[in-house]
Motif scaffolding. Structure first.
Motif, PDB file in Angstrom:
ATOM      1  N   ASN A  18      -6.544   6.456   6.160  1.00 13.68           N
ATOM      2  CA  ASN A  18      -5.791   6.652   7.400  1.00 13.68           C
ATOM      3  C   ASN A  18      -4.308   6.307   7.260  1.00 13.68           C
ATOM      4  OD1 ASN A  18      -8.343   7.170   8.326  1.00 13.68           O
ATOM      5  ND2 ASN A  18      -8.557   5.260   9.464  1.00 13.68           N
ATOM      6  N   CYS A  19      -3.712   6.794   6.198  1.00  9.28           N
ATOM      7  CA  CYS A  19      -2.318   6.420   5.939  1.00  9.28           C
ATOM      8  C   CYS A  19      -1.318   7.342   6.615  1.00  9.28           C
ATOM      9  CB  CYS A  19      -2.060   6.388   4.433  1.00  9.28           C
ATOM     10  SG  CYS A  19      -1.828   8.045   3.750  1.00  9.28           S
ATOM     11  N   PHE A  45      -9.144  10.257   9.189  1.00 10.46           N
ATOM     12  CA  PHE A  45      -8.451  11.490   9.576  1.00 10.46           C
ATOM     13  C   PHE A  45      -9.341  12.694   9.295  1.00 10.46           C
ATOM     14  CE2 PHE A  45      -3.722  10.526  10.165  1.00 10.46           C
ATOM     15  CZ  PHE A  45      -3.964   9.221  10.503  1.00 10.46           C
ATOM     16  N   PRO A  75      -2.477   9.848  -1.117  1.00 11.35           N
ATOM     17  CA  PRO A  75      -2.422   8.853  -2.181  1.00 11.35           C
ATOM     18  C   PRO A  75      -3.792   8.442  -2.720  1.00 11.35           C
ATOM     19  CG  PRO A  75      -2.185   7.767  -0.073  1.00 11.35           C
ATOM     20  CD  PRO A  75      -2.273   9.242   0.215  1.00 11.35           C
ATOM     21  N   VAL A  76      -4.853   8.930  -2.110  1.00 12.21           N
ATOM     22  CA  VAL A  76      -6.184   8.461  -2.509  1.00 12.21           C
ATOM     23  C   VAL A  76      -6.914   9.544  -3.300  1.00 12.21           C
ATOM     24  CG1 VAL A  76      -8.389   7.555  -1.696  1.00 12.21           C
ATOM     25  CG2 VAL A  76      -6.296   7.046  -0.433  1.00 12.21           C
ATOM     26  N   ALA A 113      -9.963  11.925  -1.843  1.00 13.23           N
ATOM     27  CA  ALA A 113     -10.100  11.877  -0.383  1.00 13.23           C
ATOM     28  C   ALA A 113     -10.108  13.271   0.232  1.00 13.23           C
ATOM     29  CB  ALA A 113      -8.982  11.034   0.228  1.00 13.23           C
TER      30      ALA A 113
HETATM   31  S1  SF4 Z   1      -6.421  12.191   3.929  1.00 10.77           S
HETATM   32 FE1  SF4 Z   1      -5.183  11.099   2.435  1.00 10.77          FE
HETATM   33  S2  SF4 Z   1      -3.093  11.416   3.178  1.00 10.77           S
HETATM   34 FE2  SF4 Z   1      -4.418  11.939   4.871  1.00 10.77          FE
HETATM   35  S3  SF4 Z   1      -4.582  10.040   6.033  1.00 10.77           S
HETATM   36 FE3  SF4 Z   1      -6.329  10.102   4.635  1.00 10.77          FE
HETATM   37  S4  SF4 Z   1      -5.634   8.952   2.853  1.00 10.77           S
HETATM   38 FE4  SF4 Z   1      -3.807   9.468   4.020  1.00 10.77          FE
END
Ligand code: SF4
Ligand code: SF4
Lengths: 87, 500
Positions: free
Chosen positions: A11-12, A31, A55-56, A59
């Motif tokens: 959730n960045c 997200f 960044p993950v 994900a």
């Molecule tokens: S999908 Fe990736 S960029 Fe988007 S909120 Fe999650 S960790 Fe952050």
């Protein structure tokens, strides 16, 4: 065709403002991409923007469940060896 | 005495040895800013963030409206706020621009000392340009007396410099950890640039070029630029001296070196890979070497990105979103209160400055009183000695002598082990605190238990709670004068207590 955010998401917020189709929502517990709106950025950008900034590792996955940036692709070690980004 | 920092003079900076000779210190505030253009000096002298004497009197806040980030740093775990701008391992609640504006107006109405609003995160201010500039535009309208600032990694700076100038932003902080891409590649694994991710050395090259260009463009537009660097032992520690020379030559008014805080529990690349942070001595030695801009900003506390109140004094609880909803705010009256208070504080500072100047002249005329400098640690939330020793998470360390006192740095005690990666379980919190304060001879706090009192005393650090609730500034000087009168300051410092 659409990408999907899986529960590795932290959730960045990085992806959200970049989406040309406003397909990303700040949902809980993580997200989400609205599959109806996501075009995988086709016609807008050469690469899916959300995956390019996420960044993950792992994900964000495609329709086959394959990570666009799989484990190891973003670690400093790999970078310093000059690994090419995924296709 | 710390060894003089011999920095080859850059085009517009004069390098004085800090603390090397009392003459360079006795003018205190005037000499803090040597080498900067007149215009910049005027802006900095009473600045609520950057003047060491003024910053106690003002409040500043950051609002967490900028969550996204466009680069990856090896000292950051994106689950949490940017660890450069805030305490690591902290998550702020992200505010919408409208909520942020409301919160700022509420705080600025309740706390008339409030004078600076910053956007620093929790990601990067310029990776969220729409949100950031929306807040600035609203505040420029509704609270034009507030100074605005932002922090950025610099990647998007050249693109937004004109918007920053148009928003009347007072100062910009750029985090610059290197000017050499080989070093950069060890700090930044990737950046998001022109709609794609780039990795490795190329990423560092682009980032460095953008940071330097952004710095030059800001200076050309007359905007104050501060540079922050994170000191990473073995990677950029030596290199930061070059960074310091370069950024000051380009017109940054201040270079602030901060320690890497590295802990496996934070889940950062450096934390998980046993990259250690610097010890207090290493940090201070580098800060001295980079201190062409004198002792400013040693008071930097790495405050939380959404901190409200004086530096380090967190009043966030009072201004939760629900509480703000129910507040009624007269924005104009609030602004008038702030302006009146600011004028009063600045007038007071002028008077004090004049008095100090007179005192310095008197001291110079008399025979120089013998009395070596003494380091003192203070447990405090802000400007007063108001913390119980056992409650202090960190101590402010000052060096005090006949000419006054100067801030040396923050020592995180108890919770952090000063950068050693292998501090054993057996080492207690108290003895770690004592180690962190080993160069101090006095510890000022509001109260202290009998056991720590004894241990500190045995370690050669005299605890003192006689000045509880007094202003730090005056207490330090009083304690030093008392020591002088008791004849404790005639001889050399205790063995091993001070750096050669
Ligand atoms: S999908 Fe990736 S960029 Fe988007 S909120 Fe999650 S960790 Fe952050
Ligand atoms: S792939 Fe492109 S369109 Fe789909 S969610 Fe990500 S950014 Fe939006």
């Amino acid at each position: 065709m659409a990408l999907e955010i899986v529960d590795l998401c932290v959730n960045c917020w990085a992806c959200l403002p970049l989406c040309p189709n406003q397909a990303i929502q700040a949902s809980q517990p993580h997200f989400e991409i609205d599959p109806q709106s996501c075009t995988e950025c086709l016609g807008n950008f050469a690469r899916p923007q959300c995956a390019e900034i996420c960044p993950v590792e792992g994900a964000i996955v495609d329709e086959l469940g394959e990570a666009l940036y799989p484990p190891g692709s973003l670690t400093p070690h790999t970078c310093m060896q000059g690994a090419a980004p995924p296709a | 005495m710390p060894s003089p920092a011999l920095i080859p003079p850059a085009s517009n900076t004069l390098a004085f040895p800090t603390g090397g000779c009392s003459a360079s210190r006795c003018g205190a505030s005037a000499n803090q800013h040597d080498g900067l253009p007149e215009e910049t000096m005027r802006k900095v002298q009473d600045h609520p963030c950057y003047s060491e004497e003024a910053h106690h009197h003002f409040a500043r806040m950051h609002v967490a409206v900028a969550p996204a980030c466009n680069i990856q740093c090896n000292y950051c775990n994106r689950k949490y706020d940017c660890s450069n701008e805030s305490r690591p391992g902290v998550v702020s609640e992200v505010l919408s621009p409208a909520q942020a504006v409301k919160k700022v107006l509420a705080v600025a109405s309740a706390i008339p000392q409030m004078s600076v609003l910053g956007i620093a995160g929790p990601g990067d201010a310029l990776a969220n340009p729409t949100r950031t500039f929306e807040v600035f535009a609203a505040l420029q309208q509704r609270a034009p007396d507030l100074k605005l600032c932002l922090s950025t990694n610099g990647l998007m700076l050249p693109e937004y410099v004109d918007q920053i100038a148009a928003a009347k932003v007072d100062h910009v902080t750029i985090t610059i950890n290197c000017v050499d891409a080989d070093i950069g590649a060890q700090i930044y694994p990737w950046i998001f640039w022109r709609n794609r991710r780039i990795q490795g050395r190329e990423a560092a090259e682009v980032l460095i070029a953008q940071q330097q260009k952004g710095l030059e463009m800001l200076v050309a537009r007359g905007i104050l630029v501060k540079v922050n660097s994170v000191m990473i032992p073995g990677i950029n520690d030596e290199h930061l001296k070059e960074v310091s020379r370069l950024v000051r030559a380009k017109g940054a008014f201040l270079h602030n070196v901060m320690p890497l805080i590295s802990d496996p529990a934070h889940g950062t690349w450096f934390g998980l890979n046993a990259q250690r942070g610097p010890t207090s001595e290493e940090l201070e030695a580098l800060q001295d070497a980079c201190a062409g801009d004198m002792n400013m900003m040693r008071h930097c506390r790495q405050c939380r990105a959404d901190a409200v109140g004086m530096l380090g004094e967190d009043r966030g609880e009072e201004f939760s979103l629900e509480k703000i909803e129910s507040m009624h705010i007269d924005e104009v009256a609030a602004m008038q209160r702030r302006i009146a208070l600011r004028e009063a504080i600045n007038a007071d500072l002028q008077t004090k400055r004049a008095a100090r100047h007179a005192q310095v002249i008197t001291l110079h005329h008399r025979a120089k009183p013998a009395g070596r400098p003494v380091r003192m640690a203070v447990a405090s939330r802000g400007a007063q000695i108001d913390l119980h020793f056992g409650h202090a998470k960190e101590f402010m360390v000052y060096e005090v002598d006949a000419a006054g006192h100067r801030f040396i740095g923050i020592r995180r005690a108890a919770q952090y082990c000063g950068g050693e990666t292998d501090c054993g379980e057996a080492e207690t919190t108290l003895s770690r605190t004592i180690t962190a304060l080993a160069d101090c001879e006095v510890l000022l706090c509001s109260r202290i238990g009998i056991e720590p009192w004894g241990k500190l005393e045995a370690a050669g650090i005299q605890p003192n709670s006689e000045h509880a609730m007094e202003a730090i500034d005056t207490a330090l000087d009083e304690v030093w004068q008392t020591m002088l009168a008791q004849g404790k300051l005639a001889e050399q410092a205790r063995n091993g207590q001070r750096r050669a």
